[in-house]
Design a protein around this motif. Structure first.
Motif, PDB file in Angstrom:
ATOM      1  N   LEU A   1       1.137  10.913   1.719  1.00  0.00           N
ATOM      2  CA  LEU A   1       1.994  10.818   2.729  1.00  0.00           C
ATOM      3  C   LEU A   1       1.780  11.773   3.978  1.00  0.00           C
ATOM      4  N   GLU A   2       0.924  12.904   3.532  1.00  0.00           N
ATOM      5  CA  GLU A   2       0.632  13.783   4.609  1.00  0.00           C
ATOM      6  C   GLU A   2      -0.391  13.136   5.478  1.00  0.00           C
ATOM      7  N   TYR A   3      -1.239  12.501   4.716  1.00  0.00           N
ATOM      8  CA  TYR A   3      -2.289  11.873   5.418  1.00  0.00           C
ATOM      9  C   TYR A   3      -1.726  10.515   6.605  1.00  0.00           C
ATOM     10  N   LEU A   4      -0.750   9.880   6.118  1.00  0.00           N
ATOM     11  CA  LEU A   4      -0.243   8.972   6.568  1.00  0.00           C
ATOM     12  C   LEU A   4       0.888   9.338   7.588  1.00  0.00           C
ATOM     13  N   LYS A   5       1.172  10.749   7.696  1.00  0.00           N
ATOM     14  CA  LYS A   5       2.196  11.615   8.445  1.00  0.00           C
ATOM     15  C   LYS A   5       3.547  10.885   8.394  1.00  0.00           C
ATOM     16  N   ILE A   6       3.796  10.706   7.089  1.00  0.00           N
ATOM     17  CA  ILE A   6       4.880  10.051   6.630  1.00  0.00           C
ATOM     18  C   ILE A   6       5.996  11.452   5.880  1.00  0.00           C
ATOM     19  N   GLU A   7       7.084  11.736   6.610  1.00  0.00           N
ATOM     20  CA  GLU A   7       7.932  12.736   5.951  1.00  0.00           C
ATOM     21  C   GLU A   7       8.238  12.145   4.472  1.00  0.00           C
ATOM     22  N   GLU A   8       8.427  13.185   3.633  1.00  0.00           N
ATOM     23  CA  GLU A   8       8.612  13.038   2.109  1.00  0.00           C
ATOM     24  C   GLU A   8       9.872  12.173   1.788  1.00  0.00           C
ATOM     25  N   GLU A   9      10.691  12.504   2.510  1.00  0.00           N
ATOM     26  CA  GLU A   9      11.954  11.527   2.364  1.00  0.00           C
ATOM     27  C   GLU A   9      11.813  10.237   2.461  1.00  0.00           C
ATOM     28  N   LYS A  10      11.187   9.809   3.371  1.00  0.00           N
ATOM     29  CA  LYS A  10      10.882   8.349   3.723  1.00  0.00           C
ATOM     30  C   LYS A  10       9.895   7.977   2.686  1.00  0.00           C
ATOM     31  N   GLY A  11       8.820   8.916   2.425  1.00  0.00           N
ATOM     32  CA  GLY A  11       7.815   8.428   1.508  1.00  0.00           C
ATOM     33  C   GLY A  11       8.353   8.018   0.033  1.00  0.00           C
ATOM     34  N   LYS A  12       9.384   8.583  -0.188  1.00  0.00           N
ATOM     35  CA  LYS A  12       9.931   8.349  -1.575  1.00  0.00           C
ATOM     36  C   LYS A  12      10.198   6.702  -1.807  1.00  0.00           C
ATOM     37  N   TRP A  13      10.400   6.215  -0.815  1.00  0.00           N
ATOM     38  CA  TRP A  13      10.363   4.378  -0.839  1.00  0.00           C
ATOM     39  C   TRP A  13       9.433   4.002  -1.874  1.00  0.00           C
ATOM     40  N   LEU A  14       7.998   4.595  -1.682  1.00  0.00           N
ATOM     41  CA  LEU A  14       6.979   3.895  -2.344  1.00  0.00           C
ATOM     42  C   LEU A  14       6.796   4.483  -3.760  1.00  0.00           C
ATOM     43  N   MET A  15       7.561   5.655  -4.153  1.00  0.00           N
ATOM     44  CA  MET A  15       7.362   6.326  -4.997  1.00  0.00           C
ATOM     45  C   MET A  15       8.093   5.997  -6.349  1.00  0.00           C
ATOM     46  N   ARG A  16       9.151   5.006  -5.914  1.00  0.00           N
ATOM     47  CA  ARG A  16       9.918   4.635  -7.014  1.00  0.00           C
ATOM     48  C   ARG A  16       9.379   3.562  -7.943  1.00  0.00           C
ATOM     49  N   ARG A  17       9.906   3.180  -9.117  1.00  0.00           N
ATOM     50  CA  ARG A  17       9.311   2.362 -10.099  1.00  0.00           C
ATOM     51  C   ARG A  17       9.294   0.901  -9.152  1.00  0.00           C
ATOM     52  N   PHE A  18       8.246   0.032  -9.186  1.00  0.00           N
ATOM     53  CA  PHE A  18       8.060  -1.157  -8.711  1.00  0.00           C
ATOM     54  C   PHE A  18       7.832  -2.283  -9.993  1.00  0.00           C
ATOM     55  N   VAL A  19       8.654  -3.511  -9.447  1.00  0.00           N
ATOM     56  CA  VAL A  19       8.404  -4.787 -10.461  1.00  0.00           C
ATOM     57  C   VAL A  19       7.548  -5.632  -9.506  1.00  0.00           C
ATOM     58  N   THR A  20       6.745  -6.371 -10.058  1.00  0.00           N
ATOM     59  CA  THR A  20       5.933  -7.157  -9.196  1.00  0.00           C
ATOM     60  C   THR A  20       5.903  -8.757  -9.561  1.00  0.00           C
ATOM     61  N   ILE A  21       5.984  -9.665  -8.600  1.00  0.00           N
ATOM     62  CA  ILE A  21       6.180 -10.914  -8.767  1.00  0.00           C
ATOM     63  C   ILE A  21       4.797 -11.526  -8.647  1.00  0.00           C
ATOM     64  N   GLY A  22       4.126 -12.234  -9.767  1.00  0.00           N
ATOM     65  CA  GLY A  22       2.551 -12.811  -9.639  1.00  0.00           C
ATOM     66  C   GLY A  22       2.895 -14.228  -9.004  1.00  0.00           C
ATOM     67  N   TYR A  23       1.928 -14.526  -8.137  1.00  0.00           N
ATOM     68  CA  TYR A  23       1.823 -15.861  -7.559  1.00  0.00           C
ATOM     69  C   TYR A  23       0.249 -16.296  -7.830  1.00  0.00           C
ATOM     70  N   TYR A  24      -0.080 -17.600  -8.030  1.00  0.00           N
ATOM     71  CA  TYR A  24      -1.448 -17.982  -7.941  1.00  0.00           C
ATOM     72  C   TYR A  24      -1.671 -19.083  -7.188  1.00  0.00           C
ATOM     73  N   ALA A  25      -2.837 -19.267  -6.609  1.00  0.00           N
ATOM     74  CA  ALA A  25      -3.428 -20.521  -6.113  1.00  0.00           C
ATOM     75  C   ALA A  25      -4.903 -20.986  -6.041  1.00  0.00           C
ATOM     76  N   LEU A  26      -4.941 -22.231  -6.089  1.00  0.00           N
ATOM     77  CA  LEU A  26      -6.451 -22.745  -6.266  1.00  0.00           C
ATOM     78  C   LEU A  26      -6.679 -22.922  -4.938  1.00  0.00           C
ATOM     79  N   VAL A  27      -8.019 -22.652  -4.258  1.00  0.00           N
ATOM     80  CA  VAL A  27      -8.114 -22.740  -3.015  1.00  0.00           C
ATOM     81  C   VAL A  27      -9.590 -23.154  -2.732  1.00  0.00           C
ATOM     82  N   ASP A  28      -9.929 -23.932  -1.649  1.00  0.00           N
ATOM     83  CA  ASP A  28     -11.305 -24.527  -1.228  1.00  0.00           C
ATOM     84  C   ASP A  28     -11.885 -23.185  -0.838  1.00  0.00           C
TER      85      ASP A  28
END
Lengths: 267, 267
Positions: free
Chosen positions: B112-139
């Motif tokens: 957060l310091e490196y990105l110069k983001i205040e800690e309060e706002k950085g908390k957004w990223l610190m919480r638990r994340f659930v992720t949705i998986g997508y896949y594709a077949l490409v040329d």
DNA sequence: TTATTAATGTGTTATTATGACGCAATGTAC
DNA sequence: GTACATTGCGTCATAATAACACATTAATAA
């Protein structure tokens, strides 16, 4: 119609619990919910477990929220248990629904007033929600839904006669059924849906009901017995019209083996 | 190891964009992300599109966040495009990952310091994340990944030689491959993975690579041609060792028809 | 009591799909 | 040309599938 919108995500959860969750919303994953499609089989009908919204003609799938310290698979079980009293069943995740439009943006302050929740905290419920769909096949007779309180109505409803559901719950239900139909080609089905002892015609009716099409009696028998998951009992069903059909049970060991390895591996 | 933890969800997104998202996090679905598994085929190898974390030996799937005003399916396409420059492909949702443990709880203030983001706002990223998986077949040949900036490295990597991935990305990749293998029995595959003109042995290699097992040449030919999705061209592959194999194309019309109806309906 | 009826149990047959091969044809390397 | 690897095409036994015939059983109606 405005009245329906008013309720928005209230359906998700019992009143008292909802208040509790909203006021302690920091303990729950924001904007993420779980909805369960529970299938049962009775009277040759595929049944779905639905919850009626108090005093309305709108029904919903049993759903709820995800504690931040619970795996989503665990949360699904918890949610189902809290809403219906059903426990000890295997829930299978089948899809996640995240259209923007699935959320109507008119959560009414009236609800918050009614629940005596300050607007600031109520905002938690007003944001956009994405929901993860889980489904399960359960023994109809052993699964007796218990409403969380006296205002709630939980019922098994024939999937052919499902009334109007809130939000996109109809779409979620349909997708669950599609998934189930796919699975039917990949693994045996029936262990959780039929009583301990059952007849081949009963099993066939189950398949026909899920697939929504007629199958040939004789070919079905050959195919299902060839899988090797059935044990023929030296016992016939009693009190039936016409010829009494033989009773069978699942050979649990072989059943699980086939469950694990799949039916036909194609290529 | 602590260093890896340090990076946590930084991988998800390019540095400048990450700062932007964190500072405007009210515009994004909290605690929810998307990860894409992009498969290509080249040199008889199944390739996966991976992103290298700057200056580290850790790789990740291309992923990102969900704008609150975007359907998740749309967000998946957007995310993939922003991370890799890839566009116009069909992404298929295959699973949602939500173990608590998939999040390490040690997002470092240094970032957060490196990105110069205040800690309060950085908390957004610190919480638990659930992720949705997508896949594709490409040329593979038409899909040339373009890094979002000069620090980022995006590469096609042979799925047999995938290096260590961050978080649970290996699990996500494996699940995508499992799903792909399943789909292979339900629908034709190859249209997006092979060049316009291809040979039967090439198509077979694709199937063998995906399934990770050998198939009989002659039986494969019979089975694949019986599906009726191939058009034999009056043309042979040139510049090959040994006997020149015939070239084929997909009959797109029939291909799409089979895609829609499925290969074998089982019951 | 007997015939009727509507189910179930068992079997047959033709067709198709599958798995395991054989062998000739082709183009490159030597 | 010869050796060799690979492709193209075909065979055969076996298994799976679809369509159908007929006997059996038990409740019920005559």
């Amino acid at each position: 119609m405005q009245d329906n919108l008013t309720l928005r995500k209230w359906y998700l959860i019992e009143k008292r619990m909802l208040k509790d969750i909203i006021e302690n919303n920091e303990n729950y994953q924001p904007g993420l919910s779980i909805d369960c499609v529970i299938f049962g089989f009775h009277d040759n009908q595929l049944k779905v477990l639905l919850i009626k919204i108090p005093n309305r003609e709108m029904w919903s799938l049993p759903g709820g929220f995800i504690p931040v310290d619970q795996d989503i698979d665990v949360a699904a079980v918890t949610v189902l248990n809290e809403r219906t009293g059903v426990e000890g069943i295997f829930l299978r995740q089948f899809a996640t629904f995240g259209k923007v439009k699935r959320n109507d943006q008119h959560f009414d302050k009236k609800i918050l007033e009614y629940l005596k929740i300050e607007e600031e905290k109520g905002k938690w419920l007003m944001r956009r929600f994405v929901t993860i769909g889980y489904y399960a096949l359960v023994d109809f007779l052993k699964t007796i839904p218990k409403p969380a309180n006296k205002d709630e109505v939980i019922e098994w409803i024939d999937h052919k006669e499902v009334p109007e559901l809130i939000l996109d719950h109809k779409e979620i239900l349909d997708k669950a059924l599609d998934t189930l139909r796919m699975e039917l080609n990949l693994m045996p089905v029936g262990y959780n849906l039929l009583p301990e002892k059952f007849t081949i015609p009963e099993l066939q009716k189950l398949y026909e009901t899920i697939l929504d099409k007629k199958l040939d009696r004789r070919n079905f028998l050959r195919k299902i017995t060839n899988i090797g998951i059935l044990t023929k009992l030296d016992e016939k069903k009693s009190n039936v019209a016409h010829k009494a059909p033989n009773l069978y049970t699942f050979d649990k060991e072989k059943y699980d083996e086939v469950l694990k390895n799949g039916l036909n591996q194609g290529w």
